[in-house]
Design an enzyme around this catalytic site. Structure first.
Site, PDB file in Angstrom:
ATOM      1  N   ASP A  92      -0.670  -5.321   9.908  1.00 49.84           N
ATOM      2  CA  ASP A  92      -1.942  -4.049   9.775  1.00 49.84           C
ATOM      3  C   ASP A  92      -2.968  -5.274   8.740  1.00 49.84           C
ATOM      4  O   ASP A  92      -2.668  -6.020   7.751  1.00 49.84           O
ATOM      5  CB  ASP A  92      -0.998  -3.441   8.413  1.00 49.84           C
ATOM      6  CG  ASP A  92      -2.303  -2.345   7.959  1.00 49.84           C
ATOM      7  OD1 ASP A  92      -3.385  -2.337   8.645  1.00 49.84           O
ATOM      8  OD2 ASP A  92      -1.678  -2.130   7.040  1.00 49.84           O
TER       9      ASP A  92
ATOM     10  N   ALA B 232      -5.815  -4.826   7.879  1.00 54.52           N
ATOM     11  CA  ALA B 232      -7.061  -3.471   7.172  1.00 54.52           C
ATOM     12  C   ALA B 232      -8.774  -4.058   6.940  1.00 54.52           C
ATOM     13  O   ALA B 232      -9.276  -3.286   5.845  1.00 54.52           O
ATOM     14  CB  ALA B 232      -6.206  -2.707   6.027  1.00 54.52           C
TER      15      ALA B 232
ATOM     16  N   LYS C 297     -13.433  -0.497   5.945  1.00 56.71           N
ATOM     17  CA  LYS C 297     -13.183  -1.809   4.899  1.00 56.71           C
ATOM     18  C   LYS C 297     -14.879  -2.747   5.922  1.00 56.71           C
ATOM     19  O   LYS C 297     -15.585  -2.917   5.005  1.00 56.71           O
ATOM     20  CB  LYS C 297     -12.799  -2.226   3.760  1.00 56.71           C
ATOM     21  CG  LYS C 297     -11.567  -1.743   4.293  1.00 56.71           C
ATOM     22  CD  LYS C 297     -11.675  -0.941   2.649  1.00 56.71           C
ATOM     23  CE  LYS C 297     -10.324   0.416   2.664  1.00 56.71           C
ATOM     24  NZ  LYS C 297      -9.431   0.476   1.965  1.00 56.71           N
TER      25      LYS C 297
ATOM     26  N   TRP D 145       0.778  -1.157   0.423  1.00 55.24           N
ATOM     27  CA  TRP D 145      -0.019  -0.066  -0.258  1.00 55.24           C
ATOM     28  C   TRP D 145       1.158   1.419  -0.205  1.00 55.24           C
ATOM     29  O   TRP D 145       1.642   1.229   0.848  1.00 55.24           O
ATOM     30  CB  TRP D 145      -0.815   0.151   1.226  1.00 55.24           C
ATOM     31  CG  TRP D 145      -1.605   0.891   1.660  1.00 55.24           C
ATOM     32  CD1 TRP D 145      -2.916   2.031   0.421  1.00 55.24           C
ATOM     33  CD2 TRP D 145      -2.067   1.878   2.382  1.00 55.24           C
ATOM     34  NE1 TRP D 145      -3.075   2.325   1.305  1.00 55.24           N
ATOM     35  CE2 TRP D 145      -2.774   3.156   2.620  1.00 55.24           C
ATOM     36  CE3 TRP D 145      -1.314   2.014   3.455  1.00 55.24           C
ATOM     37  CZ2 TRP D 145      -3.539   3.829   3.236  1.00 55.24           C
ATOM     38  CZ3 TRP D 145      -2.030   2.728   4.708  1.00 55.24           C
ATOM     39  CH2 TRP D 145      -2.741   3.893   4.730  1.00 55.24           C
TER      40      TRP D 145
END
Ligand code: LMR
Length: 391
Positions: free
Chosen positions: A207, A209, A242, A127
């Site tokens: 991470d 996400a 999300k 990312w």
């Protein structure tokens, strides 16, 4: 003095949102920024969140400050989903609310640096904001290849990085639904990663996400839980943007797992101080809505059902794309092996530009597509556009 500042180019991913909005073609296709879309191309507010928001508006009697840690009920309510309902390490874990996953990653890196971490190892492509955050903190970023040329996770490189890392090193990993490649580690690879961490002094920063958008809430947490079971300490950046569809409300959390419960107090005091100096306190609304969802059995079930249908649609789009097979050098069958919102298409800059100018297809300059931007109304057009530029 301010006139000495050089012009910065806009964030490429966010710039795409504006370019897409300005395009007047009715059949344009948005495969840019990572938001989930339904088969109608919409990104609606989750029904469970709508219901929780209504409750919140009716019941909330104050908007007075909470503190840098934000809504602790929200932070605690997420923990069984992330760490497991009966996580053996849970008394060594504490968290705080952050402005989105970005705030969580930033805080993780800032506290790691404060604790003596000098280098953060990051598999690329990643990312883009990961590298931007590392450079802005600033801390040394050391890159390795996330994927092999034939589109598999480059587990050997990662294991080598962990084995060579020591005190002063952190390794930043995507827990699931790798952004931008969709290439995740298998469970067996996570076992090997956890084993490597158990023999290394490197600090894992995980991470997470996109939990729930890959293979399921539990399965998407497999790697994270394996790593946490193997190391004394770790940092976990989490996003609800999300999996609760809260994007612009900026809902995230940072958790720390310490070697023992007594260390949590001092570590959290540092996180609080860093947060206070950065954003003081996180925005309340979205996190409060998540807390209300997770404290209500009926709303929780609505959320789980909605998440399951998102996951099923993403898998369906991936299968449809994979059925298109090979287009020139493009192997679309790989999309069926990958997870989450994103995959990378091996296209040249010229081909990506032509997709935009000739076919109204908007995707990141890296070749990343948001798979959820495809639906029954545009998937055939997209495949035809690919045949035109890459066939
Ligand atoms: C993305 O990668 O598209 C999302 O994570 C949105 C963002 O903030 O970049």
């Amino acid at each position: 003095m301010l006139d000495t500042l050089p012009q910065q180019s806009p964030d490429a991913l966010l710039a795409l949102i504006k370019m897409y909005a300005a395009d007047e073609r009715a059949d344009k296709i948005d495969l840019g920024v990572g938001v989930y879309r339904t088969d109608d191309g919409a990104t609606p507010v989750f029904a469970a969140i709508k219901a929780a928001e209504t409750k919140l508006v009716n019941e909330q009697d104050s908007k007075s400050y909470l503190g840098p840690e934000g809504d602790t009920g929200f932070v605690d309510a997420l923990m069984p989903y992330i760490f497991g309902a009966s996580a053996p390490v849970s008394d060594r874990i504490e968290g705080m609310q952050t402005p989105g996953g970005t705030g969580a990653v930033r805080l993780a890196v800032a506290v790691a640096r404060k604790a003596g971490v000098e280098r953060v190892h990051l598999g690329t492509p990643s990312w883009p904001n990961h590298a931007q955050i590392l450079s802005d903190i600033p801390i040394n970023a050391v890159f390795f290849d996330h994927a092999t040329d034939d589109g598999r996770a480059n587990i050997d490189q990662l294991l080598g990085v962990i084995a060579a890392a020591g005190k002063g090193d952190a390794v930043l990993l995507h827990g699931c639904c790798h952004n931008p490649t969709g290439i995740d580690y298998s469970n067996a690879e996570w076992d090997a990663i956890a084993d490597a961490f158990s023999r290394s002094e490197a600090l894992p920063i995980l991470d997470l996400a996109y939990q729930g958008l890959g293979s399921g809430l539990e399965k998407d947490a497999y790697g994270l839980r394996r790593v946490l079971g193997a190391v004394p300490e770790a940092l976990i950046a989490y996003s609800c943007d999300k999996n609760f569809g809260l994007y612009r409300d900026r809902v995230g959390a940072l958790y720390v797992m310490a070697e023992n419960a007594a260390q949590l107090g001092p570590i959290m005091s540092n996180l609080n101080a860093l947060a206070r100096a950065s954003w003081s306190m996180p925005p309340d609304h979205g996190a409060a809505a998540v807390r209300l969802v997770l404290r209500d059995e009926k709303l929780t079930q609505m959320w789980l059902d909605e998440l399951a249908s998102m996951r099923a649609r993403i898998a369906d789009v991936r299968a449809q794309m994979a059925a298109a097979g090979q287009i020139g050098k493009l192997d679309l069958t790989a999309l069926a092996r990958q997870h989450g919102l994103f995959s990378m298409l091996d296209l040249t800059k010229e081909q990506i530009d032509r997709l935009r100018s000739d076919h109204g297809v908007y995707m990141a300059g890296s070749g990343r597509i948001n798979v959820a931007g495809l639906h029954s109304g545009n998937i055939a057009n997209f495949v035809n556009a690919l045949k035109d530029v890459a066939g």
